[in-house]
Design a protein around this motif. Structure first.
Motif, PDB file in Angstrom:
ATOM      1  N   PRO A  39       0.790  -1.235   0.000  1.00  0.00           N
ATOM      2  CA  PRO A  39       0.000   0.000   0.000  1.00  0.00           C
ATOM      3  C   PRO A  39       0.822   1.284   0.000  1.00  0.00           C
ATOM      4  N   LYS A  40       2.099   1.199   0.287  1.00  0.00           N
ATOM      5  CA  LYS A  40       2.928   2.408   0.277  1.00  0.00           C
ATOM      6  C   LYS A  40       3.656   2.624  -1.047  1.00  0.00           C
ATOM      7  N   TYR A  45      -0.480   3.156  -7.534  1.00  0.00           N
ATOM      8  CA  TYR A  45      -1.691   3.952  -7.634  1.00  0.00           C
ATOM      9  C   TYR A  45      -1.666   4.799  -8.903  1.00  0.00           C
ATOM     10  N   LEU A  63      -9.857   8.986  -7.907  1.00  0.00           N
ATOM     11  CA  LEU A  63      -9.719   8.400  -6.577  1.00  0.00           C
ATOM     12  C   LEU A  63      -8.298   7.862  -6.382  1.00  0.00           C
ATOM     13  N   LEU A  64      -7.806   7.157  -7.368  1.00  0.00           N
ATOM     14  CA  LEU A  64      -6.491   6.521  -7.256  1.00  0.00           C
ATOM     15  C   LEU A  64      -5.359   7.546  -7.253  1.00  0.00           C
ATOM     16  N   GLU A  67      -5.199   9.378  -4.020  1.00  0.00           N
ATOM     17  CA  GLU A  67      -4.524   8.615  -2.978  1.00  0.00           C
ATOM     18  C   GLU A  67      -3.015   8.658  -3.164  1.00  0.00           C
ATOM     19  N   THR A  70      -1.809  12.003  -2.004  1.00  0.00           N
ATOM     20  CA  THR A  70      -1.927  12.107  -0.546  1.00  0.00           C
ATOM     21  C   THR A  70      -0.757  11.406   0.123  1.00  0.00           C
ATOM     22  N   ARG A  71      -0.368  10.285  -0.433  1.00  0.00           N
ATOM     23  CA  ARG A  71       0.741   9.518   0.143  1.00  0.00           C
ATOM     24  C   ARG A  71       2.099  10.173  -0.136  1.00  0.00           C
ATOM     25  N   ILE A 202      -5.170  -0.291   3.278  1.00  0.00           N
ATOM     26  CA  ILE A 202      -5.395   0.584   2.141  1.00  0.00           C
ATOM     27  C   ILE A 202      -6.633   1.421   2.442  1.00  0.00           C
ATOM     28  N   PRO A 203      -6.725   2.640   1.880  1.00  0.00           N
ATOM     29  CA  PRO A 203      -7.843   3.539   2.185  1.00  0.00           C
ATOM     30  C   PRO A 203      -9.171   2.960   1.712  1.00  0.00           C
ATOM     31  N   ASP A 204     -10.251   3.463   2.302  1.00  0.00           N
ATOM     32  CA  ASP A 204     -11.574   2.916   2.018  1.00  0.00           C
ATOM     33  C   ASP A 204     -11.923   2.987   0.539  1.00  0.00           C
ATOM     34  N   VAL A 206     -10.003   3.134  -2.170  1.00  0.00           N
ATOM     35  CA  VAL A 206      -9.238   2.186  -2.974  1.00  0.00           C
ATOM     36  C   VAL A 206      -9.642   0.766  -2.647  1.00  0.00           C
TER      37      VAL A 206
END
Length: 263
Positions: A39-40, A45, A63-64, A67, A70-71, A202-204, A206
């Motif tokens: 996930p990192k 993504y 959405l992807l 994310e 954001t990361r 992983i975020p909701d 995704v």
């Protein structure tokens, strides 16, 4: 993948290969599995967002890429993908804002300068475009596409002296001619792949998207039970039943979603 299931670049490479072969649903499965295991690994993504964008699935793509940024907002390639999504939707005003924000977060990413400069050229803001290209060359004098874009700009405004100076500058750096277009391989974004390992969730959003493509959560046992050839066979050619199911689920869940087509 069997030997290193938390190696994000492996999942990304495999999924990208499948997408280029036209196996888009298989690519989705691999991307979804990859973000669960790694996930990192931000490039996963980004690459998945690009896949959805090419298929016209802009909500999923946003959405992807959201994310991804954001990361790690310092990865310039993520801002390029975000800008391209808005461009595909005809949101020209947002494209410039996203690219400018990208430069604030990733000031050393040469391709951001070039992409924003091309946007300025299209708006006939030639001085602003030249300034961006020159700044890009300052931060990365080895980024060949910047020389070509600047050469095109100077030729467009009939700046012969500027062309001569640019050609001399490029010859000193590359021992070549700035007026000749660079090979396609040099126009790549040059995104550096980083391997990320994490046990975080992983975020909701995704996770929901991954659920849509019905990824098997118990990947560990699958990988441990199969040899590499069997994994390849299962992922590449043995998913027909699952893919039929996935196609039906996606079509049922979103009547607005466009099918992926090969470009």
């Amino acid at each position: 993948i069997q030997s290193a299931p938390t190696h994000g670049a492996l999942w990304q490479a495999y999924a990208t290969l499948e997408s280029r072969l036209g196996n888009f649903e298989t690519a989705r499965i691999l991307f979804a599995a990859g973000v669960q295991k790694c996930p990192k690994h931000v490039p996963l993504y980004q690459a998945w967002a690009s896949l959805e964008m090419r298929g016209g699935n802009f909500n999923e793509a946003k959405l992807l890429i959201g994310e991804a940024l954001t990361r790690d907002k310092t990865q310039g390639s993520g801002w390029l993908v975000a800008a391209k999504i808005e461009e595909k939707q005809g949101n020209e005003g947002l494209v410039g804002l996203i690219l400018k924000r990208g430069l604030e977060c990733a000031p050393n990413h040469a391709e951001l300068y070039r992409t924003l400069a091309e946007l300025e050229v299209n708006r006939f803001r030639f001085d602003a475009a030249r300034s961006l290209l020159e700044k890009g060359l300052e931060v990365d004098p080895m980024h060949a596409p910047l020389y070509h874009s600047l050469a095109e700009l100077e030729a467009r405004v009939f700046n012969v002296d500027g062309l001569a100076k640019l050609n001399k500058r490029a010859a000193e750096v590359f021992n070549t001619n700035a007026l000749v277009p660079p090979p396609a391989s040099m126009q790549a974004w040059g995104n550096k792949i980083k391997m990320g390992r994490s046990n975080e969730l992983i975020p909701d959003g995704v996770a929901t998207l991954a659920e849509k493509v019905r990824v098997d959560i118990d990947i560990d046992n699958t990988l441990m039970d199969l040899d590499p050839d069997s994994i390849i066979e299962q992922m590449g050619g043995g998913f027909e039943a699952d893919l039929d199911y996935i196609s039906g689920e996606i079509e049922h869940s979103s009547t607005k979603q466009k099918p992926l087509t090969q470009q």
